[in-house]
Design a protein around this motif. Structure first.
Motif, short mmCIF file in Angstrom:
data_model
loop_
_atom_site.label_atom_id
_atom_site.label_comp_id
_atom_site.label_asym_id
_atom_site.label_seq_id
_atom_site.Cartn_x
_atom_site.Cartn_y
_atom_site.Cartn_z
N PHE A 148 46.07 31.55 33.41
CA PHE A 148 45.82 31.54 34.85
C PHE A 148 46.00 32.93 35.45
O PHE A 148 45.15 33.40 36.22
CB PHE A 148 46.76 30.55 35.55
CG PHE A 148 46.38 29.11 35.36
CD1 PHE A 148 45.16 28.65 35.80
CD2 PHE A 148 47.26 28.22 34.77
CE1 PHE A 148 44.80 27.30 35.64
CE2 PHE A 148 46.92 26.89 34.61
CZ PHE A 148 45.69 26.43 35.05
N VAL A 149 47.09 33.60 35.09
CA VAL A 149 47.40 34.90 35.70
C VAL A 149 46.41 35.97 35.26
O VAL A 149 45.90 36.75 36.09
CB VAL A 149 48.84 35.32 35.37
CG1 VAL A 149 49.14 36.71 35.93
CG2 VAL A 149 49.84 34.32 35.94
N LEU A 150 46.11 36.04 33.97
CA LEU A 150 45.14 37.03 33.48
C LEU A 150 43.73 36.72 33.99
O LEU A 150 42.93 37.63 34.22
CB LEU A 150 45.16 37.07 31.96
CG LEU A 150 46.45 37.62 31.32
CD1 LEU A 150 46.38 37.53 29.79
CD2 LEU A 150 46.73 39.05 31.76
N GLY A 151 43.43 35.43 34.16
CA GLY A 151 42.14 35.05 34.74
C GLY A 151 42.00 35.58 36.16
O GLY A 151 40.93 36.08 36.54
N MET A 152 43.07 35.48 36.95
CA MET A 152 43.04 36.04 38.30
C MET A 152 42.90 37.57 38.26
O MET A 152 42.26 38.16 39.11
CB MET A 152 44.31 35.65 39.05
CG MET A 152 44.34 34.19 39.49
SD MET A 152 43.01 33.78 40.64
CE MET A 152 43.46 34.79 42.06
N GLY A 153 43.49 38.18 37.23
CA GLY A 153 43.32 39.62 37.07
C GLY A 153 41.86 39.99 36.87
O GLY A 153 41.38 40.98 37.41
N MET A 154 41.14 39.17 36.10
CA MET A 154 39.71 39.41 35.89
C MET A 154 38.93 39.30 37.20
O MET A 154 37.99 40.05 37.44
CB MET A 154 39.17 38.41 34.88
CG MET A 154 39.51 38.69 33.42
SD MET A 154 38.68 40.16 32.74
CE MET A 154 39.97 41.40 32.96
N LEU A 155 39.34 38.37 38.06
CA LEU A 155 38.67 38.24 39.36
C LEU A 155 38.96 39.43 40.26
O LEU A 155 38.09 39.86 41.02
CB LEU A 155 39.11 36.94 40.04
CG LEU A 155 38.61 35.64 39.40
CD1 LEU A 155 39.15 34.43 40.15
CD2 LEU A 155 37.08 35.60 39.36
N ILE A 156 40.18 39.95 40.18
CA ILE A 156 40.51 41.16 40.95
C ILE A 156 39.64 42.32 40.48
O ILE A 156 39.07 43.07 41.30
CB ILE A 156 42.01 41.50 40.79
CG1 ILE A 156 42.86 40.43 41.48
CG2 ILE A 156 42.31 42.89 41.37
CD1 ILE A 156 44.35 40.56 41.20
N PHE A 157 39.50 42.48 39.17
CA PHE A 157 38.62 43.52 38.63
C PHE A 157 37.18 43.29 39.10
O PHE A 157 36.46 44.25 39.40
CB PHE A 157 38.66 43.52 37.10
CG PHE A 157 39.93 44.08 36.52
CD1 PHE A 157 40.47 45.25 37.00
CD2 PHE A 157 40.58 43.44 35.48
CE1 PHE A 157 41.65 45.78 36.47
CE2 PHE A 157 41.75 43.94 34.94
CZ PHE A 157 42.28 45.11 35.44
N SER A 158 36.76 42.04 39.15
CA SER A 158 35.39 41.70 39.54
C SER A 158 35.09 42.12 40.97
O SER A 158 34.03 42.69 41.26
CB SER A 158 35.14 40.19 39.39
OG SER A 158 35.30 39.78 38.05
N VAL A 159 36.02 41.84 41.88
CA VAL A 159 35.84 42.19 43.30
C VAL A 159 35.70 43.69 43.45
O VAL A 159 34.79 44.19 44.14
CB VAL A 159 37.02 41.66 44.14
CG1 VAL A 159 36.95 42.21 45.57
CG2 VAL A 159 37.02 40.13 44.17
#
Length: 230
Positions: A148-159
């Motif tokens: 969950f946490v690393l997945g949110m990290g990927m979304l932060i990178f995406s934005v």
């Protein structure tokens, strides 16, 4: 034995709907819909990441999407955006001989962020288990936390990748800082948000996990190259 529209033994529909455009659209919507879907999960992981993940592990596993699905989908989103804007951001990078095993390994990680994040999570989970051993979460529960946490990290990178692609302003280093800050905050909240030491341990776990992951990839590449040349 069929009873009405469903089998009385297994409960499955007697007649399975044909896979067509409507079926595919329904499945996509089922994954993305706001109630108990990707968007709902993102909202919950923004508002109360530590508490929501703890509830998923210990109480209710129906509110959030499956953790493996989450990290693969979010990593895919980043990969698509990264390729769309032709960015070359590698949070785990290596510069070496073009045909060496090490270079091939790091290139594979770069093009398979979903699987790479899961493997990286194994190394970070090791350090979390070491630093937070008194909380008695097992290794696999920590992997769920990290999905969950690393997945949110990927979304932060995406934005930030979208903004960099549109504005041509280099923002990926900023996204890295924010992603680490989110990781530290979410992990610290998960264990005990009142203890400052937990946030320091979370930060150390991330950094040491990244380092040991990179070192392991390098050693694996060296080992492969050694056997090839022998």
């Amino acid at each position: 034995m069929a009873q009405g529209n469903f089998c009385c033994n297994c409960g499955l529909p007697v007649q399975i709907k044909r896979v067509d455009r409507h079926y595919v659209l329904h499945e996509i919507w089922h994954i993305l819909h706001f109630e108990k879907g990707i968007l709902y999960t993102i909202k919950e992981l923004i508002s109360r990441p530590g508490q929501n993940i703890k509830e998923f592990i210990t109480e209710n596993r129906s509110r959030l999407v499956k953790p493996i699905l989450f990290i693969i989908v979010t990593s895919l989103i980043y990969t698509v955006i990264n390729n769309l804007f032709h960015l070359d951001d590698r949070y785990v990078s290596f510069n070496g001989p073009e045909k060496s095993a090490m270079t091939l390994i790091f290139n594979w990680i770069h093009h398979h962020y979903g699987y790479g994040n899961i493997i990286m999570g194994i190394f970070i989970a090791f350090w979390l288990k070491l630093f937070f051993r008194k909380y008695e979460y097992n290794f696999f529960e920590l992997l769920i936390l990290l999905c969950f946490v690393l997945g949110m990290g990927m979304l932060i990178f995406s934005v930030f990748a979208i903004f960099e692609g549109l504005t041509k302003v280099s923002l990926m280093k900023v996204s890295g800082i924010i992603a680490i800050a989110y990781f530290t905050m979410a992990i610290g909240q998960f264990f005990d948000k009142k203890k400052i030491a937990n946030y320091l341990k979370a930060f150390a776990s991330y950094i040491l996990g990244m380092i040991t992951f990179s070192i392991s990839a390098i050693l694996l590449g060296l080992l492969i190259d050694f056997f090839i040349k022998s």
